[in-house]
Design an enzyme around this catalytic site. Structure first.
Site, mmCIF file in Angstrom:
data_model
loop_
_atom_site.group_PDB
_atom_site.id
_atom_site.type_symbol
_atom_site.label_atom_id
_atom_site.label_comp_id
_atom_site.label_asym_id
_atom_site.label_seq_id
_atom_site.Cartn_x
_atom_site.Cartn_y
_atom_site.Cartn_z
ATOM 1 N N HIS A 30 -7.311 -1.831 5.787
ATOM 2 C CA HIS A 30 -6.489 -0.753 6.331
ATOM 3 C C HIS A 30 -7.141 0.590 5.987
ATOM 4 C CE1 HIS A 30 -2.950 0.715 8.226
ATOM 5 N NE2 HIS A 30 -2.323 1.133 7.153
ATOM 6 N N HIS A 64 1.592 3.876 1.826
ATOM 7 C CA HIS A 64 2.089 4.651 2.951
ATOM 8 C C HIS A 64 3.611 4.641 2.831
ATOM 9 C CE1 HIS A 64 -1.714 4.257 5.686
ATOM 10 N NE2 HIS A 64 -1.739 5.357 4.958
ATOM 11 N N HIS A 99 6.170 -5.227 12.052
ATOM 12 C CA HIS A 99 5.525 -3.916 11.961
ATOM 13 C C HIS A 99 5.230 -3.362 13.348
ATOM 14 C CE1 HIS A 99 2.777 -0.709 10.503
ATOM 15 N NE2 HIS A 99 3.539 -0.783 9.430
ATOM 16 N N HIS A 130 0.845 -1.202 0.000
ATOM 17 C CA HIS A 130 0.000 0.000 0.000
ATOM 18 C C HIS A 130 0.869 1.235 0.000
ATOM 19 C CE1 HIS A 130 0.935 -0.537 4.226
ATOM 20 N NE2 HIS A 130 0.350 0.598 4.565
ATOM 21 N N ASP A 146 6.169 4.398 4.659
ATOM 22 C CA ASP A 146 7.059 3.420 5.299
ATOM 23 C C ASP A 146 7.063 2.084 4.564
ATOM 24 O OD1 ASP A 146 4.377 3.290 6.322
ATOM 25 O OD2 ASP A 146 5.074 1.932 7.892
ATOM 26 N N HIS A 147 6.247 1.971 3.516
ATOM 27 C CA HIS A 147 6.234 0.744 2.719
ATOM 28 C C HIS A 147 6.792 0.940 1.308
ATOM 29 C CE1 HIS A 147 3.839 -1.800 5.563
ATOM 30 N NE2 HIS A 147 3.665 -0.589 6.068
ATOM 31 N N ASP A 181 -0.343 -3.777 5.956
ATOM 32 C CA ASP A 181 -0.912 -3.475 7.261
ATOM 33 C C ASP A 181 -2.393 -3.856 7.237
ATOM 34 O OD1 ASP A 181 1.562 -2.313 7.521
ATOM 35 O OD2 ASP A 181 0.843 -0.269 7.723
#
Lengths: 305, 305
Positions: free
Chosen positions: B141, B65, B269, B63, B67-68, B211
């Site tokens: 999510h 975000h 995570h 996804h 941090d990914h 997530d």
């Protein structure tokens, strides 16, 4: 700690290695933090070195190669998550805003703070506060690249308490006298400043020069700085490759330090091909003995002594 | 080494810590490398773990975000510098291409390889080769998010050499028999496959779920997988916060593992608020004992035993 400290967050070059992160530094001027370049992982190392995000307000990006700026989206995201407020200013080439805004508009909508891109122009003062001026330095690289000169403003002279009392100088005049004014007594006598004060502490100057080929045009700008960070991507075995790629060797960095009469030389931006950085130190010290190697986590006090 | 190994490059969550990098993993299927998520620093950790960039061809981003996926520009730059050739495919939500292309068009002009964004749709097979299928998993999510199921195809049965010789079976028929066909002798007798072969090795299945909030809708998709990576951003002390933010607790991850009858559970995570990850392990093991903690550098063999 010294009033001014340089924190090395990363000092490798474009290719990642297991030994160095890409370029990033934080100059700590009495707890105001100035980030210089922001390679991938800069925010992680920032936290590892226990620096405070809330103290960071100005970022200076030397040029738009990824190893000097790919850490920006992550850093900005983290500031948003931490509830950073106020204004964050990124001093960078004007072309940076478009691609980074495209990322940030998607990934960091509704930033809780203001983000400003300040397009930098070589040779101009780009930042000034009560005690510090930052100027760009003209570097010679494959794309437009600026170094940065951080320069403390002239500091106040120290009042000689005995003399101030002797002449019964009114308090309201003391600020001017600290900045060098003479004192005129009520009966018109001029008391020279030198009788009332002793010299100010030295103003510190730090120059960041990365990435750049060897260029003596830089010398007048960095003459006599207390600390010079000069890239040394290569050792002498690759002096031709340094020229082709608009980088420098350690020895060239040391020659700049020598000719500019700097206090100390700090090397960095090491090519991934060298498995041991001591070659840079050894070669540089043959020309300029007061040389040290940058390394992640290193903190260099800049006290002008 | 096992035929299939999972390498943990990062298992922290959005806020950087000194203990974990943001999300990234590499599934090594007989030296073909599949990257799952690509947080900032993924390329640095990739090299640290001595993985080979030339073996990487497919990236799967769960996804959008940061941090990914904030590690993508750096990884792609590095592949270009290393002279990577062929095609690199990023399987990711369709909205990713615009912001990343803006960055790459500026910073990585003239890539020496082809870069393709493959828009992923939940529930579809997104990758298939001779031995492996990758499907998306519907996660729950705050923004559209896909998990990934890596599934080895049915493997060939093992021929019983004695029987093959006894029936004098022509070589050209052996491939079909390995896949389960019976053998018909020249005089018309049917020899059942079970007499000619013994069962194939088990096909391995790995599910990546991050997530996501706790959602039992996921259960049929991950039923019986050999290894389940399930996010555990929080411990039970923050079960409400987990719900609000569409994340899971370690105990919820373990409940999923239990109900889906998986072989092993791998947690990751972790929220930056926990200074010690053992709380996740302790809480999960009360529900599902065969649980382990992800950590940077960890290599988990997946052999289905």
């Amino acid at each position: 700690m010294a009033n001014i400290e340089l924190n090395i967050l990363g000092c490798g070059s474009a290719l990642p290695t297991t030994r160095h992160l890409p370029s990033s530094q934080v100059l700590n001027v009495r707890e105001k933090l100035f980030m210089i370049d922001c390679g991938e992982g800069a925010q992680l190392q920032f936290r590892r070195q226990k620096l405070k995000f809330s103290r960071l307000q100005h970022l200076f990006i030397s040029h738009l190669h990824g190893d000097h700026c790919f850490g920006l989206p992550g850093l900005i995201s983290t500031l948003a998550l931490l509830g950073y407020t106020g204004e964050l200013v990124i001093h960078v080439h004007s072309e940076a805003e478009k691609p980074f805004r495209a990322m940030l508009d998607y990934f960091c909508r509704d930033l809780p703070f203001s983000l400003r891109f300040n397009p930098i122009v070589p040779g101009e003062n780009i930042y000034e506060d009560r005690s510090l001026i930052v100027r760009t330095l003209p570097l010679k690289h494959r794309i437009p690249t600026c170094g940065f000169l951080f320069e403390e403003k002239q500091k106040a002279r120290h009042l000689l308490g005995d003399m101030v009392r002797f002449y019964n100088i009114p308090v309201k005049l003391l600020a001017d006298i600290k900045m060098g004014a003479d004192y005129v007594t009520p009966d018109g006598r001029v008391i020279l400043n030198e009788r009332l004060t002793r010299p100010a502490d030295r103003s510190i100057r730090y120059a960041y020069c990365s990435d750049t080929a060897y260029t003596e045009k830089l010398l007048p700008y960095i003459e006599g700085v207390d600390l010079l960070y000069h890239e040394s991507t290569f050792a002498e075995d690759n002096v031709l490759r340094a020229k082709e790629t608009f980088h420098s060797t350690a020895k060239q960095a040391a020659t700049m330090a020598l000719k500019a009469h700097v206090g100390q030389l700090l090397l960095g931006h090491y090519s991934a091909r060298y498995l041991n950085d001591s070659i840079f130190l050894d070669e540089a010290r043959t020309v300029f003995p007061n040389t040290i190697l940058a390394n992640e986590g290193l903190v260099v006090p800049i006290d002008g002594k």
